[in-house]
Design a protein around this motif. Structure first.
Motif, PDB file in Angstrom:
ATOM      1  N   ILE A  45      38.774  62.777  77.044  1.00  0.00           N
ATOM      2  CA  ILE A  45      40.036  63.481  76.824  1.00  0.00           C
ATOM      3  C   ILE A  45      40.389  63.331  75.343  1.00  0.00           C
ATOM      4  CG2 ILE A  45      42.510  63.535  77.355  1.00  0.00           C
ATOM      5  CD1 ILE A  45      41.835  62.460  80.130  1.00  0.00           C
ATOM      6  N   ALA A  46      40.906  64.380  74.753  1.00  0.00           N
ATOM      7  CA  ALA A  46      41.189  64.382  73.317  1.00  0.00           C
ATOM      8  C   ALA A  46      42.104  63.225  72.903  1.00  0.00           C
ATOM      9  CB  ALA A  46      41.830  65.704  72.916  1.00  0.00           C
ATOM     10  N   ILE A  47      41.879  62.730  71.709  1.00  0.00           N
ATOM     11  CA  ILE A  47      42.774  61.731  71.112  1.00  0.00           C
ATOM     12  C   ILE A  47      44.145  62.370  70.932  1.00  0.00           C
ATOM     13  CG2 ILE A  47      43.180  60.297  69.065  1.00  0.00           C
ATOM     14  CD1 ILE A  47      40.122  60.376  68.604  1.00  0.00           C
ATOM     15  N   GLU A  48      45.201  61.675  71.334  1.00  0.00           N
ATOM     16  CA  GLU A  48      46.539  62.267  71.209  1.00  0.00           C
ATOM     17  C   GLU A  48      46.875  62.525  69.745  1.00  0.00           C
ATOM     18  OE1 GLU A  48      49.650  59.171  72.382  1.00  0.00           O
ATOM     19  OE2 GLU A  48      47.760  58.334  73.080  1.00  0.00           O
ATOM     20  N   LYS A  49      47.670  63.573  69.507  1.00  0.00           N
ATOM     21  CA  LYS A  49      47.842  64.086  68.154  1.00  0.00           C
ATOM     22  C   LYS A  49      48.360  63.063  67.141  1.00  0.00           C
ATOM     23  CE  LYS A  49      49.341  68.174  65.632  1.00  0.00           C
ATOM     24  NZ  LYS A  49      49.599  67.431  64.394  1.00  0.00           N
ATOM     25  N   ASP A 136      39.458  56.008  70.616  1.00  0.00           N
ATOM     26  CA  ASP A 136      39.058  57.169  71.420  1.00  0.00           C
ATOM     27  C   ASP A 136      38.808  56.697  72.848  1.00  0.00           C
ATOM     28  OD1 ASP A 136      38.432  59.762  72.029  1.00  0.00           O
ATOM     29  OD2 ASP A 136      36.542  59.831  70.920  1.00  0.00           O
ATOM     30  N   PHE A 137      39.912  56.323  73.488  1.00  0.00           N
ATOM     31  CA  PHE A 137      39.849  55.582  74.743  1.00  0.00           C
ATOM     32  C   PHE A 137      40.360  56.364  75.947  1.00  0.00           C
ATOM     33  CE2 PHE A 137      43.534  54.553  72.129  1.00  0.00           C
ATOM     34  CZ  PHE A 137      44.579  54.966  72.941  1.00  0.00           C
ATOM     35  N   ARG A 138      40.721  57.607  75.747  1.00  0.00           N
ATOM     36  CA  ARG A 138      41.257  58.384  76.876  1.00  0.00           C
ATOM     37  C   ARG A 138      40.112  59.053  77.627  1.00  0.00           C
ATOM     38  NH1 ARG A 138      46.512  58.070  77.350  1.00  0.00           N
ATOM     39  NH2 ARG A 138      47.714  57.410  75.514  1.00  0.00           N
ATOM     40  N   SER A 139      40.157  58.922  78.937  1.00  0.00           N
ATOM     41  CA  SER A 139      39.039  59.348  79.774  1.00  0.00           C
ATOM     42  C   SER A 139      39.568  59.848  81.118  1.00  0.00           C
ATOM     43  CB  SER A 139      38.093  58.157  79.992  1.00  0.00           C
ATOM     44  OG  SER A 139      37.099  58.446  80.937  1.00  0.00           O
ATOM     45  N   HIS A 140      38.907  60.869  81.648  1.00  0.00           N
ATOM     46  CA  HIS A 140      39.264  61.328  83.003  1.00  0.00           C
ATOM     47  C   HIS A 140      38.954  60.257  84.039  1.00  0.00           C
ATOM     48  CE1 HIS A 140      40.272  65.478  82.045  1.00  0.00           C
ATOM     49  NE2 HIS A 140      39.183  65.562  81.294  1.00  0.00           N
ATOM     50  N   TYR A 141      38.041  59.337  83.700  1.00  0.00           N
ATOM     51  CA  TYR A 141      37.607  58.295  84.635  1.00  0.00           C
ATOM     52  C   TYR A 141      37.428  57.011  83.836  1.00  0.00           C
ATOM     53  CZ  TYR A 141      36.208  62.824  86.450  1.00  0.00           C
ATOM     54  OH  TYR A 141      36.182  64.154  86.806  1.00  0.00           O
ATOM     55  N   LEU A 142      38.405  56.155  83.853  1.00  0.00           N
ATOM     56  CA  LEU A 142      38.314  54.916  83.076  1.00  0.00           C
ATOM     57  C   LEU A 142      37.244  53.979  83.636  1.00  0.00           C
ATOM     58  CD1 LEU A 142      42.100  54.253  82.398  1.00  0.00           C
ATOM     59  CD2 LEU A 142      40.356  54.863  80.704  1.00  0.00           C
ATOM     60  N   LEU A 143      36.962  54.108  84.914  1.00  0.00           N
ATOM     61  CA  LEU A 143      35.927  53.303  85.555  1.00  0.00           C
ATOM     62  C   LEU A 143      34.665  54.144  85.740  1.00  0.00           C
ATOM     63  CD1 LEU A 143      38.034  51.616  88.407  1.00  0.00           C
ATOM     64  CD2 LEU A 143      37.721  50.863  86.037  1.00  0.00           C
ATOM     65  N   PHE A 144      33.524  53.593  85.372  1.00  0.00           N
ATOM     66  CA  PHE A 144      32.245  54.264  85.588  1.00  0.00           C
ATOM     67  C   PHE A 144      32.089  54.650  87.053  1.00  0.00           C
ATOM     68  CE2 PHE A 144      27.462  53.556  86.146  1.00  0.00           C
ATOM     69  CZ  PHE A 144      27.117  54.823  85.694  1.00  0.00           C
ATOM     70  N   LYS A 145      32.432  53.739  87.929  1.00  0.00           N
ATOM     71  CA  LYS A 145      32.283  53.997  89.361  1.00  0.00           C
ATOM     72  C   LYS A 145      33.144  55.182  89.804  1.00  0.00           C
ATOM     73  CE  LYS A 145      31.492  50.532  92.077  1.00  0.00           C
ATOM     74  NZ  LYS A 145      31.593  49.331  92.932  1.00  0.00           N
ATOM     75  N   GLU A 146      34.289  55.321  89.181  1.00  0.00           N
ATOM     76  CA  GLU A 146      35.185  56.436  89.498  1.00  0.00           C
ATOM     77  C   GLU A 146      34.525  57.772  89.131  1.00  0.00           C
ATOM     78  OE1 GLU A 146      40.000  56.932  88.811  1.00  0.00           O
ATOM     79  OE2 GLU A 146      38.760  56.211  87.164  1.00  0.00           O
ATOM     80  N   GLY A 147      33.874  57.820  87.971  1.00  0.00           N
ATOM     81  CA  GLY A 147      33.147  59.020  87.587  1.00  0.00           C
ATOM     82  C   GLY A 147      31.993  59.307  88.523  1.00  0.00           C
ATOM     83  N   LEU A 148      31.285  58.256  88.936  1.00  0.00           N
ATOM     84  CA  LEU A 148      30.181  58.418  89.878  1.00  0.00           C
ATOM     85  C   LEU A 148      30.677  58.956  91.216  1.00  0.00           C
ATOM     86  CD1 LEU A 148      28.225  55.081  89.268  1.00  0.00           C
ATOM     87  CD2 LEU A 148      27.574  57.372  88.471  1.00  0.00           C
ATOM     88  N   GLN A 149      31.804  58.473  91.673  1.00  0.00           N
ATOM     89  CA  GLN A 149      32.358  58.932  92.948  1.00  0.00           C
ATOM     90  C   GLN A 149      32.751  60.401  92.887  1.00  0.00           C
ATOM     91  OE1 GLN A 149      35.369  55.905  93.221  1.00  0.00           O
ATOM     92  NE2 GLN A 149      34.105  54.552  94.487  1.00  0.00           N
ATOM     93  N   ALA A 150      33.286  60.830  91.739  1.00  0.00           N
ATOM     94  CA  ALA A 150      33.625  62.246  91.565  1.00  0.00           C
ATOM     95  C   ALA A 150      32.354  63.095  91.604  1.00  0.00           C
ATOM     96  CB  ALA A 150      34.360  62.446  90.248  1.00  0.00           C
ATOM     97  N   LEU A 151      31.306  62.608  90.965  1.00  0.00           N
ATOM     98  CA  LEU A 151      30.020  63.302  90.957  1.00  0.00           C
ATOM     99  C   LEU A 151      29.428  63.382  92.351  1.00  0.00           C
ATOM    100  CD1 LEU A 151      27.564  64.500  89.442  1.00  0.00           C
ATOM    101  CD2 LEU A 151      26.831  62.154  88.984  1.00  0.00           C
TER     102      LEU A 151
END
Length: 358
Positions: A45-49, A136-151
């Motif tokens: 996710i983009a860095i806030e302005k 640059d820490f904003r992410s749709h899935y802060l946890l790797f496992k969370e991204g894997l579950q979405a996939l």
């Protein structure tokens, strides 16, 4: 009203043709005879302005290189992307990355930071997923496992999809004036396999063991027999560790030719583990990529890098990437940027992101 109806019909026809193409049986086609487009740092996710403006004042070129963002993984897959990239950071105890410096910087500028990790996910033990600690820490899935579950959820709902190629960066090393990520020891690297296996059944993965079969080495298998048929790997995921030789050796220690491993690695041709190569510059390394592909290796390359091509509307790299035969092409711009003025957008004909190579 007529124009709206026309747009609706056009969308339906395009969507229908994509679905028909994706689901059409492709007998006799190997999985390395396809070409797919995917995204780079896919969770980002983009860095806030206010923070980005601050970084721009400190280092304009560096800030511009970070000025991109992505829609959620599921939405990318819905568009047709079949390559994603996930950066993982080791955090076995949890909480190591919970308070990024960037939030404090925004406050010192007299601004209120956007909400961050309200559910305290970063306090949990396990691999985290974002780009650069502190800035640059904003992410749709802060946890790797969370991204894997979405996939996995998306894959389970679209079981006939082309194979999806996931690149993994195991991020560590010192960054100037930023929080240093924890090192990726052998145990840390093995935790990547463990988290993937905790989400996906073995039957959903394209592993080195699957591709090697009865051959002595992975490289021998892909050079003599080739990759599996496309029809046999529909609905499956292939993971690749995109790292240096030191981490590769650490990961495969005790696993000759990647036996019992989830991840492929970017091993140079001529080694037992060589099968999937990452060659990022299709202009400079055009002939090299073509040679690798002709021999039977799979290759990932990039259409753009650091926002440079998007700002210049320059398709040189993308055209070379397509012509090189590289099976996986990565971009930050499957849709045009909303962060700066540009019409740059990467896709195959008819807005497709996957195709059988000619």
């Amino acid at each position: 009203m007529a124009s709206k109806n026309k747009i609706g019909v056009l969308f339906f026809v395009t969507f229908f043709s994509l679905v028909s193409f994706n689901e059409k049986k492709q007998d006799g086609v190997k999985m390395n005879q396809i070409q797919v487009i995917g995204s780079h740092n896919s969770y980002k996710i983009a860095i806030e302005k206010p923070l980005w403006d601050y970084l721009y004042q400190k280092d304009s070129a560096g800030a511009k290189s970070l000025q991109y963002s992505h829609i959620p993984l599921e939405a990318q897959l819905d568009l047709g992307l079949r390559n994603l990239e996930m950066d993982v950071l080791y955090d076995p105890k949890g909480g190591y990355y919970s308070n990024p410096k960037g939030l404090t910087i925004v406050k010192t500028l007299g601004k209120k930071p956007l909400e961050f990790d309200p559910e305290k996910k970063l306090a949990q033990p396990g691999l985290k997923m974002f780009h650069i600690p502190d800035i640059d820490f904003r992410s749709h899935y802060l946890l790797f496992k969370e991204g894997l579950q979405a996939l996995k959820k998306w894959s389970d709902e679209h079981q006939n999809h082309f194979p999806i190629f996931i690149l993994i960066n195991a991020k560590d090393g010192n960054s100037q004036n930023l929080k240093a990520p924890l090192p990726f020891t052998k145990e840390a690297l093995e935790s990547i396999d463990s988290e993937i296996r905790s989400v996906f059944d073995a039957s959903q993965l394209i592993t080195p063991d699957l591709v090697r079969g009865d051959f002595a080495t992975l490289e021998e298998a892909i050079l003599k027999k080739g990759w599996p048929d496309l029809e046999s790997v529909r609905g499956k995921i292939l993971f690749v560790l995109d790292e240096n030789e030191i981490k590769n050796n650490r990961y495969m220690d005790g696993h000759p030719s990647l036996k019992n491993c989830v991840l492929f690695i970017n091993a140079k041709e001529g080694t037992p583990e060589a099968a999937f190569r990452i060659v990022n510059n299709p202009v400079k390394d055009f002939n090299y990529i073509k040679e690798l592909v002709a021999k039977g290796y799979m290759v990932r390359t990039r259409a753009d890098d650091g926002t440079t091509e998007a700002r210049a509307n320059d398709y040189t790299k993308f055209e070379k990437a397509k012509a090189s035969g590289a099976q996986v092409i990565s971009t930050d711009y499957y849709i045009p940027s909303t962060l700066f003025k540009s019409s740059y957008k990467v896709s195959f004909d008819n807005n497709r992101f996957e195709r059988i190579k000619k």
